[in-house]
Scaffold this motif. Sequence first.
Motif, mmCIF file in Angstrom:
data_model
loop_
_atom_site.group_PDB
_atom_site.id
_atom_site.type_symbol
_atom_site.label_atom_id
_atom_site.label_comp_id
_atom_site.label_asym_id
_atom_site.label_seq_id
_atom_site.Cartn_x
_atom_site.Cartn_y
_atom_site.Cartn_z
ATOM 1 N N PHE A 268 0.883 -1.215 0.036
ATOM 2 C CA PHE A 268 -0.006 -0.092 0.061
ATOM 3 C C PHE A 268 0.875 1.307 0.110
ATOM 4 N N LEU A 269 2.098 1.080 0.175
ATOM 5 C CA LEU A 269 2.967 2.384 0.057
ATOM 6 C C LEU A 269 3.792 2.651 -1.270
ATOM 7 N N GLU A 270 3.860 1.634 -1.896
ATOM 8 C CA GLU A 270 4.446 1.702 -3.179
ATOM 9 C C GLU A 270 3.829 2.644 -4.197
ATOM 10 N N GLY A 271 4.759 3.690 -4.505
ATOM 11 C CA GLY A 271 4.151 4.806 -5.598
ATOM 12 C C GLY A 271 3.519 5.797 -4.889
ATOM 13 N N LYS A 272 3.469 5.971 -3.447
ATOM 14 C CA LYS A 272 2.724 7.019 -2.866
ATOM 15 C C LYS A 272 3.611 7.780 -2.182
ATOM 16 N N GLU B 216 0.273 11.022 0.999
ATOM 17 C CA GLU B 216 -0.685 10.358 0.534
ATOM 18 C C GLU B 216 -0.856 8.948 1.277
ATOM 19 N N SER B 217 0.124 8.398 1.667
ATOM 20 C CA SER B 217 0.091 7.223 2.341
ATOM 21 C C SER B 217 -0.644 7.137 3.435
ATOM 22 N N LYS B 218 -0.800 8.240 4.249
ATOM 23 C CA LYS B 218 -1.659 8.194 5.600
ATOM 24 C C LYS B 218 -0.896 7.528 6.596
ATOM 25 N N ILE B 219 0.530 7.166 6.501
ATOM 26 C CA ILE B 219 0.925 6.259 7.380
ATOM 27 C C ILE B 219 0.758 6.740 8.738
ATOM 28 N N LYS B 220 0.689 8.004 9.169
ATOM 29 C CA LYS B 220 0.912 8.488 10.605
ATOM 30 C C LYS B 220 -0.644 8.302 11.194
ATOM 31 N N ASP B 221 -1.525 8.382 10.393
ATOM 32 C CA ASP B 221 -2.959 8.183 10.918
ATOM 33 C C ASP B 221 -3.379 6.763 10.979
ATOM 34 N N LEU B 222 -2.671 5.927 10.138
ATOM 35 C CA LEU B 222 -2.825 4.431 10.283
ATOM 36 C C LEU B 222 -2.145 3.678 11.224
ATOM 37 N N GLY C 193 12.950 7.953 9.146
ATOM 38 C CA GLY C 193 14.361 7.588 8.306
ATOM 39 C C GLY C 193 13.700 6.744 7.270
ATOM 40 N N ILE C 194 14.576 6.869 5.941
ATOM 41 C CA ILE C 194 14.222 5.887 4.860
ATOM 42 C C ILE C 194 15.714 5.606 4.472
ATOM 43 N N GLU C 195 15.799 4.130 4.224
ATOM 44 C CA GLU C 195 16.980 3.512 3.271
ATOM 45 C C GLU C 195 16.881 3.300 1.971
ATOM 46 N N ARG C 196 17.467 3.818 1.196
ATOM 47 C CA ARG C 196 17.287 3.638 -0.182
ATOM 48 C C ARG C 196 18.730 3.486 -1.200
ATOM 49 N N ASN C 197 18.995 2.483 -1.607
ATOM 50 C CA ASN C 197 20.372 2.131 -2.332
ATOM 51 C C ASN C 197 21.745 2.437 -1.285
ATOM 52 N N ALA C 198 21.362 2.217 -0.149
ATOM 53 C CA ALA C 198 22.434 2.576 0.843
ATOM 54 C C ALA C 198 22.752 3.984 1.072
ATOM 55 N N GLU C 199 21.770 4.688 0.768
ATOM 56 C CA GLU C 199 21.655 5.907 0.998
ATOM 57 C C GLU C 199 20.633 6.353 2.074
ATOM 58 N N ASN D 110 14.051 12.103 8.489
ATOM 59 C CA ASN D 110 13.106 13.067 8.444
ATOM 60 C C ASN D 110 12.510 13.376 7.216
ATOM 61 N N PRO D 111 12.233 12.593 6.208
ATOM 62 C CA PRO D 111 12.023 12.849 4.723
ATOM 63 C C PRO D 111 10.829 13.918 4.658
ATOM 64 N N GLU D 112 10.680 14.787 3.539
ATOM 65 C CA GLU D 112 9.641 15.467 3.386
ATOM 66 C C GLU D 112 8.189 14.848 3.058
ATOM 67 N N SER D 113 7.206 15.614 3.166
ATOM 68 C CA SER D 113 5.775 15.057 3.005
ATOM 69 C C SER D 113 5.662 14.682 1.550
ATOM 70 N N SER D 114 6.508 15.132 0.751
ATOM 71 C CA SER D 114 6.365 15.102 -0.824
ATOM 72 C C SER D 114 7.253 13.849 -1.238
ATOM 73 N N TRP D 115 7.712 13.153 -0.419
ATOM 74 C CA TRP D 115 8.703 11.934 -0.688
ATOM 75 C C TRP D 115 7.845 10.795 -1.075
ATOM 76 N N VAL D 116 8.138 9.918 -2.284
ATOM 77 C CA VAL D 116 7.466 9.117 -2.970
ATOM 78 C C VAL D 116 8.197 7.615 -2.528
ATOM 79 N N PHE D 117 7.530 6.735 -1.996
ATOM 80 C CA PHE D 117 8.019 5.368 -1.606
ATOM 81 C C PHE D 117 8.019 4.456 -2.852
ATOM 82 N N GLN D 118 9.319 3.821 -2.807
ATOM 83 C CA GLN D 118 9.642 2.990 -3.949
ATOM 84 C C GLN D 118 9.996 1.554 -3.500
ATOM 85 N N GLU D 119 9.714 0.335 -4.196
ATOM 86 C CA GLU D 119 9.943 -0.755 -4.057
ATOM 87 C C GLU D 119 11.240 -1.127 -3.306
ATOM 88 N N ASN D 120 11.445 -1.742 -2.172
ATOM 89 C CA ASN D 120 12.708 -2.132 -1.700
ATOM 90 C C ASN D 120 13.230 -0.729 -0.667
#
Length: 737
Positions: free
Chosen positions: A680-684, A688-694, A701-707, A711-721
């Motif tokens: 439910f997170l992929e591509g959102k 949009e994910s409303k993860i805080k409410d859920l 924090g988010i890890e992506r490709n060793a990066e 505290n990502p911004e609210s516009s950050w889009v989740f990707q697979e892995n």
Amino acid sequence: MIHLPNLITDLGLILGAAAIITLIFKYLKQPLVLGYLIAGFLVGPHFSLFPTIVETENVAVWAEIGVIILLFSLGLEFSFKKLMKVGGSASITAITEVVVMLLLGYFTGKAFGWSTMDSIFLGGILSISSTTIIIRAFEELGVKGQKFAGLVFGVLVVEDLVAVVLLVLLSTLAVSQQFAGSEMLFSILKLIFFLVIWFVLGIFFLPSFLKKIKPLISEEMLLIISLALCFLMVIAATKVGFSPALGAFIMGSILAETSQGKKIEHLVMPIKDLFGAVFFVSVGMLIDPSMLAEHALPVIIIVLVTIVGKIFSSSLGALASGQPLKTSVQTGFSLAQIGEFSFIIATLGVTLNVTSSFLYPIAVAVSAISTFTTPYLIKLSFPFYNWLNKVLPSKWIENLNRYSSATQSVTTVSNWQLFVKSYTANTLIHFSISLAIILLSSNYLSPFIQGKTENAVWSNIASLVITIIILSPFLYALSFRNLYNGVVVELKNERLYRNLVLVMRLFRLLLSAALIITLLNNLLSVTVALYAALLIIVVLFIFWKQVQNVYLKLEMLFLKNYHDEEQQPKKEQQILAPWDAHFTEIDVKPESPAVGKTLMELKWRERAGINVAMINRGSITIHSPESNTIIYPGDILKIIGTDAQIRKLSSIIRPDKKAIEQHDNYQPKLHKLLVRKNSFLEGKSLRESKIKDLTDGIVVGIERNAERIVNPESSWVFQENDMVWIVGDSAKIQSTL
């Protein structure tokens, strides 16, 4: 082996016993003061099951410090302005209660065959209600916002002032051992004189002093300075023959007028709680079961006299002042106990060795029993009023309501009343200041100058010149300063008041002349004094304008300091008699469900029937707030409503206990979540994910490709892995994800 002083052992025993017993009393929802008394009895010399205090003399010193701190804190709560602004209803009620209880206590003691001094001190012990116990009972029962509570607080203010006067009068009576009218009158005049001097000097210097040093001091330094001022005033009061408690109360009242008053009150509170506990425990140590068993009958009778007498006298005083029957009954039932001032008065009798040994433990027992009954009596007041309302003849009820409505109607102050009030205050203040300057000159300045020169005549002349220069602005104010000139002109046009105005002005001129003669008589011979008096008049006439300007500058500085903390006129507990509605204040707690909502959303008028007239938010005052006004934590709401409506609103805005318990059980932990394909997170985006409410959690924090992104911004889009790190409640996160 290290030797531990007995005082430290005793202090540990006192505080340990107080902590355990008060926890039990808190659980049982009983007054903590009663717990302190029981703790004192358990560690005292009359109970051997537990360890006992060794150095009772040192504990007594700590207890005396406790009295000083208690009175200092009381002064911080009840400033001079509050004392002067207290309503007529509170004054009448308090004076009625004190006079009736003084008489009841005296005649009860005489009926037991006690000595005159025991009977007089018993009257003093029974005459003052407990501010500490009543305030705590009101807080626990949630009735501080009701109409009668405002009257009770006003009565307590007046009673505290009367108690200070009682301490002075009883001290004088104990020393003289007789009703010496002249000595009593001298003590009262002496008290008034020093009260005026301390008040004027305190308001003139302290607010300016605290403002000057404000950028330099921390909270720690402010606390030290405040306590230093308190104990310096204690020393000053003791030097002139008053009790240390009076000095502490006066300094507290003066500091309450400064811009730092509330902050000082907050800083002193933990110290007050510590030494107050030691004081009440030390009082409990004096409870002697054998003596109480011997005097069981007097204890029971005095308890009944206290409760019944205070209910009757307070209710009668409130009715006489024009309060409705309901308010009068509730006031009487609230004031039916004795407390901290009663202990202080009883301690005075023991210290001066003028009362019998049995009086103190009897006073403690009566206080303990009446303290225990206070919450129940407050609860009983409303049912008793309903019963009384049914039993009394309807004609009586109608007459009481008519009298109450007529008394509470708005009255105007006549020009004559305005003139008398202003001239009396002006005369008292400036006469006291002038007399103080003359006394200081005679006792300190003149001997100092004489010690520096061998010529007695020139030293006296030098002292006289310096004194006159300092004295001249206040002599001008006493003799010629006119207040409310327009009012005086109107009064002069009325034949009835014309001569009275002239008489009052002549009286002030005579007082000025008496002061000058007193000054000259102390320094010069009679012949030289007459010439000096003429010379003084001529000099003052020549430098009239300069003297006037100096005085006006002094007066402006004083008034500026006096009004340092004065805000919009408070309308607490003003009565709208026809509807039994009144103004009151309600504090908005940070946990209140009202926080963050507008008045339109809250709909308090529809839900509780009240109106919000004003909101105090820090230094900002919002008058007649609009419907889109948002409620913030710490807001003080000035509302209008009846007792029932105010109770309903209090229940609405009270923090939800279940929500608080859930919040207390909330244990946040760090969790990681892998974003899988088609989750439910992929591509959102984070928004949009409303993860805080859920999850009731926060993405930290988010890890992506060793990066790693913190505290990502609210516009950050989740990707697979993507590896998402969330802080939140474990159970809710696991159940959701």
